[in-house]
Design a protein around this motif. Structure first.
Motif, short mmCIF file in Angstrom:
data_model
loop_
_atom_site.label_atom_id
_atom_site.label_comp_id
_atom_site.label_asym_id
_atom_site.label_seq_id
_atom_site.Cartn_x
_atom_site.Cartn_y
_atom_site.Cartn_z
N GLU A 123 -12.64 16.76 37.27
CA GLU A 123 -12.89 15.39 36.82
C GLU A 123 -12.21 15.18 35.49
O GLU A 123 -12.20 16.06 34.63
N ARG A 130 -19.93 16.83 39.99
CA ARG A 130 -20.94 17.89 40.01
C ARG A 130 -21.56 18.03 41.39
O ARG A 130 -21.69 19.13 41.93
N ASN A 167 -14.63 20.31 34.34
CA ASN A 167 -14.91 19.11 33.56
C ASN A 167 -13.95 19.11 32.38
O ASN A 167 -14.16 19.83 31.41
N HIS A 205 -16.47 23.39 39.38
CA HIS A 205 -16.40 22.03 38.83
C HIS A 205 -15.70 22.13 37.47
O HIS A 205 -16.25 22.69 36.53
N LYS A 260 -17.88 9.71 37.26
CA LYS A 260 -17.06 10.89 37.55
C LYS A 260 -17.86 12.18 37.50
O LYS A 260 -17.79 13.00 38.41
N SER A 261 -18.61 12.38 36.43
CA SER A 261 -19.34 13.63 36.24
C SER A 261 -20.38 13.85 37.32
O SER A 261 -20.49 14.95 37.88
#
Length: 178
Positions: free
Chosen positions: A141, A21, A33, A31, A16-17
């Motif tokens: 995300e 990104r 997070n 982004h 996901k990260s």
């Protein structure tokens, strides 16, 4: 311009990260997070001596904390190595300062896993994410990004990987953080 909301859900270690990104950089979107928010709240709660299972106090802390997601160009940034040279990345500012070194420590991860279980904290941070996307396009995300935070997102992705791959990625991530 109409804002665009992209969500990326999936279990830990699914990528996901990395995908979020890279996609946010390519599109010049913010982004978001969600894990970084939980880590920040957990680290702050520990610093203030708040029990990480006290939903009332931790959620009150989250409500009084100012979160800002800022797009920065790493070619002119402070040499943070979380993104390659020339790549834009989103920096989470907490009450006006960066907590990058604290967020992705082992302590930050442990604190995040505890405060993420608290319903009031989750509700506060869901609101923070919605507010951060107000008027701007984002890639979000998180494990419930497309189901809870932005159920009406423009684009939703769910990533997964074999258990062995996810375990190796998490191990390598923990190893990098010391």
């Amino acid at each position: 311009m109409h804002r665009i909301i992209v969500t990326i859900d999936g279990p830990a270690g699914s990528g996901k990260s990395t995908v979020a990104r890279k996609l946010a950089n390519k599109l010049a979107f913010i982004h978001l997070n969600s894990g970084a928010l939980f880590r920040a709240v957990g680290v702050l709660a520990r610093r203030e001596g708040i029990a990480l299972d006290d939903d009332d106090q931790v959620s009150a802390l989250a409500r009084r904390t100012r979160f800002e997601f800022r797009l920065v160009d790493t070619s002119v940034s402070d040499r943070d190595t979380s993104a390659p040279d020339g790549e834009r990345r989103t920096q989470l500012m907490v009450d006006g300062r960066s907590m990058d070194s604290d967020l992705f420590s082992v302590e930050g991860g442990h604190a995040a896993s505890q405060v993420a279980l608290l319903p009031q904290v989750r509700a506060v941070l869901d609101g923070v994410q919605r507010d951060a996307a107000h008027g701007q396009s984002v890639v979000l995300e998180g494990r419930d990004a497309g189901t809870i935070v932005f159920p009406d997102a423009d684009c939703k992705f769910f990533l997964d990987a074999a258990l062995e791959v996810r375990a190796r990625r998490r191990f390598e991530e923990l190893e990098r953080s010391g």
